[in-house]
Design a protein around this motif. Structure first.
Motif, PDB file in Angstrom:
ATOM      1  N   PHE A  70       0.763  -0.978  -0.130  1.00 14.26           N
ATOM      2  CA  PHE A  70       0.000  -0.019   0.081  1.00 14.26           C
ATOM      3  C   PHE A  70       1.076   1.103   0.069  1.00 14.26           C
ATOM      4  CE2 PHE A  70      -4.744  -0.222   0.630  1.00 14.26           C
ATOM      5  CZ  PHE A  70      -4.659  -1.644   0.289  1.00 14.26           C
ATOM      6  N   TYR A  73       2.595   1.615  -3.617  1.00 15.80           N
ATOM      7  CA  TYR A  73       1.663   1.921  -4.717  1.00 15.80           C
ATOM      8  C   TYR A  73       0.762   3.072  -4.475  1.00 15.80           C
ATOM      9  CZ  TYR A  73      -1.054   0.665  -8.531  1.00 15.80           C
ATOM     10  OH  TYR A  73      -1.925   0.878  -9.826  1.00 15.80           O
ATOM     11  N   TYR A  74       0.241   3.189  -3.454  1.00 12.66           N
ATOM     12  CA  TYR A  74      -0.624   4.208  -2.960  1.00 12.66           C
ATOM     13  C   TYR A  74      -0.103   5.402  -2.317  1.00 12.66           C
ATOM     14  CZ  TYR A  74      -4.234   0.627  -4.212  1.00 12.66           C
ATOM     15  OH  TYR A  74      -4.810  -0.303  -4.825  1.00 12.66           O
ATOM     16  N   PRO A  77       3.172   7.686  -5.058  1.00 14.58           N
ATOM     17  CA  PRO A  77       2.813   8.625  -5.904  1.00 14.58           C
ATOM     18  C   PRO A  77       2.480  10.129  -5.325  1.00 14.58           C
ATOM     19  CG  PRO A  77       1.653   6.419  -6.411  1.00 14.58           C
ATOM     20  CD  PRO A  77       2.286   6.539  -5.042  1.00 14.58           C
ATOM     21  N   LYS A  78       2.170  10.147  -4.221  1.00 16.20           N
ATOM     22  CA  LYS A  78       1.974  11.686  -3.446  1.00 16.20           C
ATOM     23  C   LYS A  78       3.077  12.344  -3.546  1.00 16.20           C
ATOM     24  CE  LYS A  78      -2.067  10.240  -2.452  1.00 16.20           C
ATOM     25  NZ  LYS A  78      -3.241  10.308  -3.288  1.00 16.20           N
ATOM     26  N   PRO A  85       2.156  -1.515 -11.028  1.00 14.80           N
ATOM     27  CA  PRO A  85       1.869  -2.469 -10.265  1.00 14.80           C
ATOM     28  C   PRO A  85       3.020  -3.572 -10.035  1.00 14.80           C
ATOM     29  CG  PRO A  85       0.097  -1.982 -11.527  1.00 14.80           C
ATOM     30  CD  PRO A  85       1.163  -1.203 -12.068  1.00 14.80           C
ATOM     31  N   SER A 162      -3.208  -8.720  -4.956  1.00 17.12           N
ATOM     32  CA  SER A 162      -4.446  -8.342  -5.582  1.00 17.12           C
ATOM     33  C   SER A 162      -4.699  -7.023  -4.987  1.00 17.12           C
ATOM     34  CB  SER A 162      -5.466  -9.202  -5.086  1.00 17.12           C
ATOM     35  OG  SER A 162      -5.521  -9.365  -3.475  1.00 17.12           O
ATOM     36  N   ALA A 163      -4.098  -6.609  -3.792  1.00 14.69           N
ATOM     37  CA  ALA A 163      -4.537  -5.122  -3.221  1.00 14.69           C
ATOM     38  C   ALA A 163      -3.669  -4.119  -4.272  1.00 14.69           C
ATOM     39  CB  ALA A 163      -3.722  -5.162  -1.751  1.00 14.69           C
ATOM     40  N   ILE A 164      -2.865  -4.701  -4.975  1.00 17.12           N
ATOM     41  CA  ILE A 164      -2.287  -3.289  -6.025  1.00 17.12           C
ATOM     42  C   ILE A 164      -2.980  -3.800  -7.630  1.00 17.12           C
ATOM     43  CG2 ILE A 164      -0.665  -2.446  -4.359  1.00 17.12           C
ATOM     44  CD1 ILE A 164       1.124  -4.335  -6.258  1.00 17.12           C
ATOM     45  N   SER A 165      -3.931  -4.189  -7.542  1.00 12.99           N
ATOM     46  CA  SER A 165      -4.565  -4.632  -8.855  1.00 12.99           C
ATOM     47  C   SER A 165      -3.766  -5.471  -9.787  1.00 12.99           C
ATOM     48  CB  SER A 165      -4.923  -3.295  -9.747  1.00 12.99           C
ATOM     49  OG  SER A 165      -3.672  -2.867 -10.334  1.00 12.99           O
ATOM     50  N   MET A 167      -3.220  -9.132 -11.338  1.00 18.79           N
ATOM     51  CA  MET A 167      -4.014 -10.219 -11.584  1.00 18.79           C
ATOM     52  C   MET A 167      -3.055 -11.484 -11.339  1.00 18.79           C
ATOM     53  SD  MET A 167      -6.979  -9.060 -12.139  1.00 18.79           S
ATOM     54  CE  MET A 167      -8.052 -10.439 -12.640  1.00 18.79           C
ATOM     55  N   PHE A 171      -6.204 -13.207  -6.811  1.00 14.46           N
ATOM     56  CA  PHE A 171      -7.120 -12.159  -7.392  1.00 14.46           C
ATOM     57  C   PHE A 171      -7.927 -12.584  -8.582  1.00 14.46           C
ATOM     58  CE2 PHE A 171      -7.732  -7.406  -8.743  1.00 14.46           C
ATOM     59  CZ  PHE A 171      -8.931  -7.232  -8.366  1.00 14.46           C
ATOM     60  N   LYS A 174     -10.696 -14.801  -6.950  1.00  8.93           N
ATOM     61  CA  LYS A 174     -11.700 -13.849  -6.377  1.00  8.93           C
ATOM     62  C   LYS A 174     -12.603 -13.224  -7.657  1.00  8.93           C
ATOM     63  CE  LYS A 174     -10.422 -10.889  -3.044  1.00  8.93           C
ATOM     64  NZ  LYS A 174      -9.602 -10.131  -2.447  1.00  8.93           N
ATOM     65  N   ASP A 175     -11.869 -12.654  -8.614  1.00 10.56           N
ATOM     66  CA  ASP A 175     -12.397 -11.885  -9.608  1.00 10.56           C
ATOM     67  C   ASP A 175     -13.328 -12.889 -10.342  1.00 10.56           C
ATOM     68  OD1 ASP A 175     -12.633  -9.421 -11.324  1.00 10.56           O
ATOM     69  OD2 ASP A 175     -11.618 -10.637 -12.887  1.00 10.56           O
ATOM     70  N   GLY A 178     -16.467 -13.591  -8.615  1.00 13.43           N
ATOM     71  CA  GLY A 178     -17.520 -12.165  -8.728  1.00 13.43           C
ATOM     72  C   GLY A 178     -18.186 -12.222 -10.030  1.00 13.43           C
TER      73      GLY A 178
ATOM     74  N   ALA B 106     -17.107  -8.057  -4.726  1.00 16.32           N
ATOM     75  CA  ALA B 106     -17.145  -9.544  -5.242  1.00 16.32           C
ATOM     76  C   ALA B 106     -17.357 -10.397  -4.140  1.00 16.32           C
ATOM     77  CB  ALA B 106     -15.542  -9.704  -5.623  1.00 16.32           C
ATOM     78  N   SER B 171     -13.522  -5.098  -9.106  1.00 18.11           N
ATOM     79  CA  SER B 171     -13.830  -6.403  -9.250  1.00 18.11           C
ATOM     80  C   SER B 171     -15.178  -6.877  -8.446  1.00 18.11           C
ATOM     81  CB  SER B 171     -12.638  -7.458  -8.683  1.00 18.11           C
ATOM     82  OG  SER B 171     -12.968  -8.816  -8.295  1.00 18.11           O
ATOM     83  N   GLY B 172     -15.972  -7.720  -9.373  1.00 13.66           N
ATOM     84  CA  GLY B 172     -17.127  -8.068  -8.924  1.00 13.66           C
ATOM     85  C   GLY B 172     -18.539  -7.123  -9.155  1.00 13.66           C
ATOM     86  N   LYS B 190      -8.161  -3.900 -12.835  1.00 11.32           N
ATOM     87  CA  LYS B 190      -9.262  -4.620 -11.470  1.00 11.32           C
ATOM     88  C   LYS B 190      -8.652  -4.188 -10.322  1.00 11.32           C
ATOM     89  CE  LYS B 190     -11.014  -7.821 -14.823  1.00 11.32           C
ATOM     90  NZ  LYS B 190     -11.512  -9.139 -15.066  1.00 11.32           N
ATOM     91  N   PHE B 191      -9.535  -3.507  -9.233  1.00 10.20           N
ATOM     92  CA  PHE B 191      -9.462  -3.318  -7.806  1.00 10.20           C
ATOM     93  C   PHE B 191     -10.122  -4.002  -7.094  1.00 10.20           C
ATOM     94  CE2 PHE B 191      -6.836  -0.058  -9.942  1.00 10.20           C
ATOM     95  CZ  PHE B 191      -5.526   0.225  -9.079  1.00 10.20           C
ATOM     96  N   ASP B 192     -10.020  -4.395  -5.769  1.00 14.33           N
ATOM     97  CA  ASP B 192     -10.711  -5.140  -5.083  1.00 14.33           C
ATOM     98  C   ASP B 192     -11.591  -4.437  -4.145  1.00 14.33           C
ATOM     99  OD1 ASP B 192      -8.777  -4.600  -3.545  1.00 14.33           O
ATOM    100  OD2 ASP B 192      -8.131  -6.741  -2.916  1.00 14.33           O
ATOM    101  N   GLU B 199      -8.197   5.845  -5.109  1.00 10.71           N
ATOM    102  CA  GLU B 199      -6.981   6.228  -4.862  1.00 10.71           C
ATOM    103  C   GLU B 199      -5.878   6.109  -5.886  1.00 10.71           C
ATOM    104  OE1 GLU B 199      -6.385   7.463  -1.444  1.00 10.71           O
ATOM    105  OE2 GLU B 199      -4.395   8.028  -2.210  1.00 10.71           O
ATOM    106  N   ASN B 203      -4.080   8.922  -8.468  1.00 13.71           N
ATOM    107  CA  ASN B 203      -2.800   8.769  -8.646  1.00 13.71           C
ATOM    108  C   ASN B 203      -2.337   8.836 -10.234  1.00 13.71           C
ATOM    109  OD1 ASN B 203      -2.273   8.954  -5.833  1.00 13.71           O
ATOM    110  ND2 ASN B 203      -1.908   6.777  -5.717  1.00 13.71           N
TER     111      ASN B 203
END
Lengths: 219, 296
Positions: A70, A73-74, A77-78, A85, A162-165, A167, A171, A174-175, A178, B106, B171-172, B190-192, B199, B203
Motif C-alpha cells: 500500500f 503503490y498508493y 505517487p503522492k 503494479p 491483489s491489493a495493488i490490482s 491479476m 485475485f 476472487k475476480d 465475482g 466481489a 472486481s465483482g 481491476k481493484f478489489d 486512490e 494517482n
C-alpha cells in the motif's frame, strides 16, 4: 463441478500462475541479494551501515507485506514516484524478503566457528578471502533450509498482490467468483495451481537440502 | 498440454472429494450441536429465517464501508449512507439490533451463500445472473453505468479504443461484467475495493473509471478535475436488497416493509438525509424508487 467452466477459465489461471511465478522469482532473487549483503554487513560489523541494516530488518519484519505494498503503490505517487503494479509487487516482495533472507544468512554465518576464521587468518588469508573461501560456503550450506522456507513463504505472500490490482492467482480466483459465481470450481483451481507451483519447490528443496549438507566439520 | 489438463482434472476431483467429505462432517456436527439458529437447505445454502433473526435479536447486514455516500464509515467509526439509512430502518421495523458487516463488491454473493450476513444492502444491482444465486427484494434505487475521466482527456465513447489505455473497474461489479462482455478488447485494471480504486485513479492510473453512474457522478462532484464523459452506459437497472436464495420469510417481510415505507415516502427522506449533500436535488426523482415501484 462445471468442467466446461474450468476449461474456459484455465487460460486465465495459467496467465495468473505465470505472473505469480515471475514476480515471485524476481522478488525472491532480489531478496536473496539484499539478504546476503545485509547479513555480511552485520557479520563484518561495518559501522553506520550496520545500524541502517538493523533498522531496515526491524521495519521490514514487523510490518505486513500488504502495508508495504500500500505504501509503495498508493503512498509513493503522492511524492511523485509512480511505479507500475508489477514493479511495486517485486519491490514489496524484495523489501519484505530481504530481511528474512538476511536473518537466514546471519544464522548460517553465526554457525561458523570462530576457530575457522582464526585458522584462515593464520594461514595468511585476508578478510575477503576468508569470507569467500571459508565462511560463506559453510554458512550458505547451513542456511539452506531457512532460505528454502523463506522462498516458499515469499511465494505464498504473493497472494496479497491483489491489493495493488495485480491479476495474480488469488485475485483471478476472487475476480472469477465475482463474475461467474462458480465458487467451488474457482477455489479448487486456486488450490491446485498453488500446489502445482509450491509442491515442486518443496520437493526440489528437500533434495537440495540433503545434497548440500556438507558443512559442520570442526564442531 | 493434454497431460497437464488431465492432472488438473484429477486434482479438481481430489479437492472436490475432500471438500464433500468435509461438508458431510460439518453437517453432522451441526445437527448434533442442535443450536437451532442455522437452517440449511440441502446442506448448501445457509440462512436464518425471520423468526430466528427475531429470536436472536441481532440482524447481520452486509454493507460497503468505502462507498461514500451510499455505504461508508464516517470519522466517528459509524456506518453512514443511503444504504445504511435504509438498513437502520429495516432493523428498527424488525425490532432487532443491527450488526454491520463490511463487504467488498466481489464478496456479496458469497456472504449470503455462506450465511455470513442475513441481508446484503451494498448497492447491489439486480441482474439475471445474480438472480440465479440470490433472491432480490423490491428495488429502492435506479442505476446505470457511467464512466468518469480526467478533464484533460475526457472519455466520451468506448468505441475505437486505444489498446494502451486502461479502464479502472472494481472486481465483482456490474461495470466489470458489462465491459467484459461488450468490450472484451479494452484492457481493464481491476481493484478489489472502492477505496483502492479511487486512490489509484487519483494517482494517475488508467484513463477512466467505469462504475455505477451514481458512484462516478459523486466522484466527479466531490473531486476537482474530473468529468463524467459517459453518464449512462448499458441498461437501466435497479438496486435492491438481497437475501440468501430460498429465505422467503425474510424476503417477504422486506418486501412488505418496502411497500409500507413507500407510503411515508421514506426513500425521498433517505435521499434528503444522505445524498442531497453530494448530488443536490437534481437526481432525486431519477434515482429514488419508492415503494418498490420502478418507473420502467
Amino acid at each position: 463441478m462445471d468442467f466446461a467452466y474450468i476449461e474456459r477459465v484455465l487460460p486465465l489461471y495459467e496467465r495468473a500462475a505465470a505472473l505469480t511465478v515471475q514476480l515471485g522469482m524476481e522478488g525472491i532473487l532480489l531478496s536473496i541479494v539484499i539478504g546476503l549483503v545485509c547479513a555480511l554487513i552485520l557479520y563484518e560489523k561495518i559501522p553506520v551501515l550496520r545500524r541502517i541494516v538493523m533498522i531496515y530488518i526491524e521495519v521490514s519484519r514487523n510490518t505486513p507485506l500488504l502495508v508495504q505494498l500500500f505504501f509503495i503503490y498508493y503512498g509513493l505517487p503522492k511524492i511523485g514516484i509512480v511505479l507500475t503494479p508489477e514493479v511495486c509487487g517485486v519491490a514489496g516482495l524484495a523489501f519484505l524478503g530481504g530481511s528474512y533472507m538476511a536473518e537466514a544468512f546471519r544464522s548460517g554465518l553465526d554457525s561458523v566457528e570462530d576457530i575457522q576464521r582464526e585458522s584462515a587468518y593464520s594461514l595468511g588469508m585476508n578478510r575477503m578471502q576468508t569470507i569467500h573461501y571459508v565462511v560463506l560456503p559453510q554458512a550458505v550450506s547451513t542456511s539452506i533450509p531457512a532460505l528454502l522456507a523463506n522462498i516458499i513463504f515469499l511465494l505464498k505472500e504473493t497472494s496479497v498482490f491483489s491489493a495493488i490490482s495485480l491479476m495474480d492467482l488469488m485475485f483471478t480466483a476472487k475476480d472469477l467468483i465475482g463474475l461467474y459465481y462458480k465458487t467451488t470450481e474457482s477455489l479448487a483451481l486456486l488450490v491446485i495451481f498453488y500446489l502445482m507451483i509450491l509442491l515442486p519447490v518443496s520437493i526440489v528443496g528437500a533434495v537440495v537440502e540433503r545434497r548440500v549438507r556438507y558443512a559442520g566439520f570442526g564442531t | 498440454m493434454t497431460k497437464l489438463k488431465r492432472w488438473i482434472v484429477l486434482g479438481v476431483a481430489f479437492v472436490l472429494i475432500m471438500g464433500l467429505a468435509g461438508c458431510g462432517k460439518s453437517a453432522e456436527t451441526g445437527k448434533s450441536a442442535d443450536n437451532g439458529e442455522i437452517s440449511g437447505k440441502e446442506g448448501k445454502t445457509i440462512y436464518r429465517t425471520l423468526d430466528e433473526i427475531k429470536k436472536d435479536g441481532t440482524i447481520n447486514i452486509g454493507v460497503f464501508s468505502d462507498k461514500n455516500p451510499f455505504g461508508y464509515v464516517d470519522e466517528n467509526g459509524d456506518y453512514q449512507g443511503y444504504d445504511v439509512y435504509f438498513a437502520d430502518r429495516l432493523a428498527e421495523d424488525l425490532g432487532v439490533k443491527v450488526n454491520y458487516v463490511s463487504t467488498e463488491a466481489a464478496n456479496r454473493i458469497e456472504y449470503l451463500q455462506t450465511g455470513k450476513v442475513d441481508i446484503i444492502l451494498a448497492n447491489f444491482t439486480v441482474t439475471d445472473e445474480r438472480k440465479e444465486e440470490v433472491d432480490f427484494a423490491l428495488p429502492y434505487m435506479n442505476v446505470a453505468l457511467g464512466v468518469v475521466s480526467r478533464n484533460d482527456n475526457v472519455v466520451k465513447s468506448l468505441d475505437n479504443w486505444n489498446k494502451d489505455d486502461t479502464i479502472i473497474i472494481i472486481s465483482g461489479t456490474t461495470a466489470e461484467t458489462y465491459l467484459t462482455e461488450n468490450y472484451p478488447d479494452i484492457p481493464l485494471q481491476k481493484f478489489d475495493s472502492y477505496a483502492t480504486a479511487k486512490e489509484a485513479f487519483e494517482n494517475g492510473t488508467g484513463v477512466a473509471w467505469a462504475n455505477d453512474n451514481t458512484e462516478v457522478i459523486a466522484f466527479s462532484l466531490q473531486n476537482d478535475g474530473y468529468t463524467v464523459g459517459i453518464p449512462s452506459l448499458g441498461s437501466n437497472d435497479t438496486i435492491a436488497p438481497a437475501v440468501t436464495k430460498g429465505n422467503t420469510t425474510l424476503l417477504d417481510w422486506i418486501n412488505e416493509d418496502i411497500k409500507k415505507l413507500g407510503e411515508e415516502q421514506f426513500f425521498h427522506k433517505d435521499y434528503d438525509e444522505t445524498l442531497t449533500e453530494t448530488y443536490g436535488d437534481e437526481y432525486k426523482e431519477t434515482l429514488v424508487v419508492e415503494g418498490g415501484k420502478s418507473a420502467e
